[in-house]
Write a protein that holds these residues in place. Structure first.
Motif, PDB file in Angstrom:
ATOM      1  N   GLN A 149       0.819  -1.218   0.000  1.00 42.16           N
ATOM      2  CA  GLN A 149       0.000   0.000   0.000  1.00 42.16           C
ATOM      3  C   GLN A 149       0.849   1.264   0.000  1.00 42.16           C
ATOM      4  OE1 GLN A 149      -2.721  -0.378   3.386  1.00 42.16           O
ATOM      5  NE2 GLN A 149      -4.418   0.046   1.985  1.00 42.16           N
ATOM      6  N   SER A 150       2.028   1.181   0.575  1.00 44.93           N
ATOM      7  CA  SER A 150       2.869   2.365   0.738  1.00 44.93           C
ATOM      8  C   SER A 150       3.208   3.028  -0.591  1.00 44.93           C
ATOM      9  CB  SER A 150       4.164   1.996   1.456  1.00 44.93           C
ATOM     10  OG  SER A 150       4.971   1.153   0.642  1.00 44.93           O
ATOM     11  N   PHE A 151       3.262   2.236  -1.675  1.00 46.60           N
ATOM     12  CA  PHE A 151       3.688   2.768  -2.960  1.00 46.60           C
ATOM     13  C   PHE A 151       2.576   3.562  -3.656  1.00 46.60           C
ATOM     14  CE2 PHE A 151       6.373  -0.907  -2.081  1.00 46.60           C
ATOM     15  CZ  PHE A 151       7.631  -0.314  -2.173  1.00 46.60           C
ATOM     16  N   LYS A 152       1.394   3.595  -3.045  1.00 45.53           N
ATOM     17  CA  LYS A 152       0.313   4.439  -3.573  1.00 45.53           C
ATOM     18  C   LYS A 152       0.534   5.901  -3.211  1.00 45.53           C
ATOM     19  CE  LYS A 152      -3.455   2.997  -1.847  1.00 45.53           C
ATOM     20  NZ  LYS A 152      -4.824   2.539  -1.457  1.00 45.53           N
ATOM     21  N   TYR A 153       1.384   6.136  -2.201  1.00 50.24           N
ATOM     22  CA  TYR A 153       1.526   7.483  -1.661  1.00 50.24           C
ATOM     23  C   TYR A 153       2.895   8.078  -1.980  1.00 50.24           C
ATOM     24  CZ  TYR A 153      -2.255   5.369   1.036  1.00 50.24           C
ATOM     25  OH  TYR A 153      -3.399   4.701   1.402  1.00 50.24           O
ATOM     26  N   ASN A 154       2.878   9.326  -2.430  1.00 51.24           N
ATOM     27  CA  ASN A 154       4.121  10.043  -2.722  1.00 51.24           C
ATOM     28  C   ASN A 154       4.245  11.347  -1.949  1.00 51.24           C
ATOM     29  OD1 ASN A 154       5.225   8.226  -4.749  1.00 51.24           O
ATOM     30  ND2 ASN A 154       3.510   8.876  -6.048  1.00 51.24           N
ATOM     31  N   GLU A 155       3.128  11.810  -1.386  1.00 46.97           N
ATOM     32  CA  GLU A 155       3.165  13.032  -0.580  1.00 46.97           C
ATOM     33  C   GLU A 155       3.591  12.672   0.837  1.00 46.97           C
ATOM     34  OE1 GLU A 155      -0.619  14.910  -0.768  1.00 46.97           O
ATOM     35  OE2 GLU A 155      -0.714  14.865  -2.961  1.00 46.97           O
ATOM     36  N   LYS A 156       4.471  13.480   1.409  1.00 47.71           N
ATOM     37  CA  LYS A 156       5.042  13.167   2.722  1.00 47.71           C
ATOM     38  C   LYS A 156       3.974  12.968   3.786  1.00 47.71           C
ATOM     39  CE  LYS A 156       8.474  14.677   6.095  1.00 47.71           C
ATOM     40  NZ  LYS A 156       9.493  15.698   6.456  1.00 47.71           N
ATOM     41  N   GLU A 157       2.961  13.809   3.779  1.00 47.91           N
ATOM     42  CA  GLU A 157       1.925  13.716   4.806  1.00 47.91           C
ATOM     43  C   GLU A 157       1.212  12.362   4.746  1.00 47.91           C
ATOM     44  OE1 GLU A 157      -2.275  15.933   5.682  1.00 47.91           O
ATOM     45  OE2 GLU A 157      -0.539  17.227   5.309  1.00 47.91           O
ATOM     46  N   LYS A 158       0.919  11.904   3.527  1.00 48.52           N
ATOM     47  CA  LYS A 158       0.243  10.617   3.365  1.00 48.52           C
ATOM     48  C   LYS A 158       1.185   9.455   3.678  1.00 48.52           C
ATOM     49  CE  LYS A 158      -3.228  12.145   0.039  1.00 48.52           C
ATOM     50  NZ  LYS A 158      -3.805  11.986  -1.330  1.00 48.52           N
ATOM     51  N   GLU A 159       2.464   9.621   3.352  1.00 49.17           N
ATOM     52  CA  GLU A 159       3.435   8.580   3.656  1.00 49.17           C
ATOM     53  C   GLU A 159       3.594   8.408   5.159  1.00 49.17           C
ATOM     54  OE1 GLU A 159       6.633   8.419   0.022  1.00 49.17           O
ATOM     55  OE2 GLU A 159       6.646  10.222   1.268  1.00 49.17           O
ATOM     56  N   ILE A 160       3.590   9.512   5.880  1.00 50.65           N
ATOM     57  CA  ILE A 160       3.708   9.446   7.331  1.00 50.65           C
ATOM     58  C   ILE A 160       2.442   8.818   7.935  1.00 50.65           C
ATOM     59  CG2 ILE A 160       3.815  10.834   9.443  1.00 50.65           C
ATOM     60  CD1 ILE A 160       5.747  12.693   7.994  1.00 50.65           C
ATOM     61  N   ALA A 161       1.285   9.159   7.377  1.00 46.43           N
ATOM     62  CA  ALA A 161       0.037   8.549   7.849  1.00 46.43           C
ATOM     63  C   ALA A 161       0.081   7.038   7.616  1.00 46.43           C
ATOM     64  CB  ALA A 161      -1.155   9.162   7.128  1.00 46.43           C
ATOM     65  N   TRP A 162       0.587   6.630   6.446  1.00 47.69           N
ATOM     66  CA  TRP A 162       0.722   5.193   6.165  1.00 47.69           C
ATOM     67  C   TRP A 162       1.698   4.542   7.146  1.00 47.69           C
ATOM     68  CZ3 TRP A 162       5.288   2.694   5.118  1.00 47.69           C
ATOM     69  CH2 TRP A 162       5.163   1.321   4.896  1.00 47.69           C
ATOM     70  N   SER A 163       2.833   5.191   7.400  1.00 50.22           N
ATOM     71  CA  SER A 163       3.848   4.608   8.287  1.00 50.22           C
ATOM     72  C   SER A 163       3.298   4.421   9.696  1.00 50.22           C
ATOM     73  CB  SER A 163       5.113   5.483   8.328  1.00 50.22           C
ATOM     74  OG  SER A 163       4.875   6.722   8.983  1.00 50.22           O
ATOM     75  N   THR A 164       2.456   5.347  10.146  1.00 51.44           N
ATOM     76  CA  THR A 164       1.823   5.211  11.461  1.00 51.44           C
ATOM     77  C   THR A 164       0.924   3.990  11.495  1.00 51.44           C
ATOM     78  OG1 THR A 164       1.870   7.618  11.767  1.00 51.44           O
ATOM     79  CG2 THR A 164       0.375   6.358  13.177  1.00 51.44           C
ATOM     80  N   SER A 165       0.154   3.826  10.435  1.00 51.89           N
ATOM     81  CA  SER A 165      -0.743   2.673  10.338  1.00 51.89           C
ATOM     82  C   SER A 165       0.055   1.368  10.250  1.00 51.89           C
ATOM     83  CB  SER A 165      -1.637   2.826   9.102  1.00 51.89           C
ATOM     84  OG  SER A 165      -2.427   1.669   8.902  1.00 51.89           O
ATOM     85  N   MET A 166       1.136   1.367   9.481  1.00 51.85           N
ATOM     86  CA  MET A 166       1.964   0.169   9.319  1.00 51.85           C
ATOM     87  C   MET A 166       2.626  -0.195  10.636  1.00 51.85           C
ATOM     88  SD  MET A 166       3.004  -2.185   7.264  1.00 51.85           S
ATOM     89  CE  MET A 166       4.353  -3.257   6.772  1.00 51.85           C
ATOM     90  N   PHE A 167       3.088   0.795  11.358  1.00 51.96           N
ATOM     91  CA  PHE A 167       3.719   0.575  12.652  1.00 51.96           C
ATOM     92  C   PHE A 167       2.748  -0.104  13.619  1.00 51.96           C
ATOM     93  CE2 PHE A 167       4.489   2.173  17.008  1.00 51.96           C
ATOM     94  CZ  PHE A 167       5.757   1.647  17.234  1.00 51.96           C
ATOM     95  N   LYS A 168       1.531   0.395  13.677  1.00 44.11           N
ATOM     96  CA  LYS A 168       0.527  -0.173  14.575  1.00 44.11           C
ATOM     97  C   LYS A 168       0.139  -1.586  14.146  1.00 44.11           C
ATOM     98  CE  LYS A 168      -1.451   4.278  15.972  1.00 44.11           C
ATOM     99  NZ  LYS A 168      -2.651   5.170  15.916  1.00 44.11           N
ATOM    100  N   PHE A 169      -0.027  -1.778  12.829  1.00 45.99           N
ATOM    101  CA  PHE A 169      -0.413  -3.106  12.368  1.00 45.99           C
ATOM    102  C   PHE A 169       0.686  -4.126  12.620  1.00 45.99           C
ATOM    103  CE2 PHE A 169      -0.431  -6.538   9.278  1.00 45.99           C
ATOM    104  CZ  PHE A 169      -1.674  -7.094   9.551  1.00 45.99           C
TER     105      PHE A 169
END
Length: 298
Positions: free
Chosen positions: A259-279
């Motif tokens: 899923q991470s490769f769908k995002y290129n904007e830093k704000e969305k990448e950080i939101a994804w990383s937070t979700s990935m960390f929790k999962f």
């Protein structure tokens, strides 16, 4: 700094990093359960379990304290660590080191005398790698995460060798799985905290190679972790129910990484990383539960 360094008992518990102790203890219990599958419950087995848990708690807590002491100077600049008892002076570094020394001695004595020599040696190796090798490398090399993964992979081995008394291929498989799980977890956190790590000159991967390459690393290690988890079935250790659980969780873990490769904007990448960390925490917790309760291979 400069406050009265007479911390409360809660402060002393906090510097052992209870969250890390709990998550690592799940791994120790999982390793213990895998090794004890063929044994019938008895008072001696429960006693061995108790002392394995106690010894592991003390060893992990001791290493966490040294890490807190060493990082106190940079922790004050990071949002999630600025209020730690050593960082803001509620506990002095001297008292913290004394407490750590007490914990490691007790932990190793418990493991050596009441569990076995192998478990004690694995615990000591984990302590040394986390408290000194990882902690010292954190500020000088971008592979500090992988170095830390060595110590982070030892708790299941302590639990497993508590029963077997030896490091065999099953212990190796547990080590490989735990090693591979950690980079996706910690790289995701490093993305989330990239600006803070940059401010204190800690060379974390996102600040060295960028978010895009970090996501590639996360995907590679996620594939590695999922593949390693399945080996416990294919090496005839745990049964088909474990394979089903590990397979489903693995597919979700891989999907999250992709899923991470769908995002290129830093704000969305950080939101994804937070979700990935929790999962990644949920994934590991459920994997440990599967290791604890899934029937053996038949």
């Amino acid at each position: 700094m400069g406050r009265n360094a007479n911390g409360t008992w809660k402060d002393y518990i906090e510097i052992t990093k209870p969250g890390i102790i709990f998550s690592n203890l799940l791994g120790t219990i999982a390793g213990f359960c895998i090794a004890a599958r063929s044994m019938s419950a008895s008072l001696s087995l429960w006693s061995l379990f108790l002392w394995t848990v106690v010894g592991t708690i003390f060893v992990i807590g001791a290493s966490a304290i040294i890490n807190n002491v060493y990082d106190a100077d940079i922790d004050q600049y990071m949002e999630r660590t600025k209020d730690r008892p050593i960082t803001n002076g509620r506990i002095s570094k001297g008292k913290a080191l004394l407490f750590s020394s007490l914990l490691i001695v007790i932990g190793e004595v418990v493991l050596f005398t009441l569990v076995n020599r192998t478990a004690a040696l694995v615990g000591l190796a984990g302590f040394v790698f986390y408290a000194f090798v990882y902690t010292m490398s954190k500020r000088v090399t971008v592979v500090n995460t992988e170095i830390g993964c060595i110590s982070g992979a030892t708790p299941p081995i302590i639990g497993y060798t508590a029963i077997t008394g030896e490091f065999d291929y099953i212990a190796l498989l547990l080590f490989i799985f735990m090693f591979a799980w950690q980079p996706p977890h910690f790289f995701a956190l490093a993305m989330k905290r990239a600006d803070e790590y940059k401010a204190v000159n800690v060379p974390m991967l996102p600040n060295k190679v960028g978010f895009q390459q970090t996501k590639v690393h996360i995907l590679i290690y996620t594939i590695f972790a999922v593949a390693a988890s399945l080996l416990l079935y294919f090496f005839h250790i745990l049964g088909v129910w474990y394979l089903v659980v590990a397979g489903i969780l693995g597919v979700i873990f891989l999907y999250r990484a992709l899923q991470s490769f769908k995002y290129n904007e830093k704000e969305k990448e950080i939101a994804w990383s937070t979700s990935m960390f929790k999962f990644s925490i949920m994934y590991l917790t459920l994997m440990f539960a599967a290791m604890m309760f899934a029937p053996v291979f038949q």
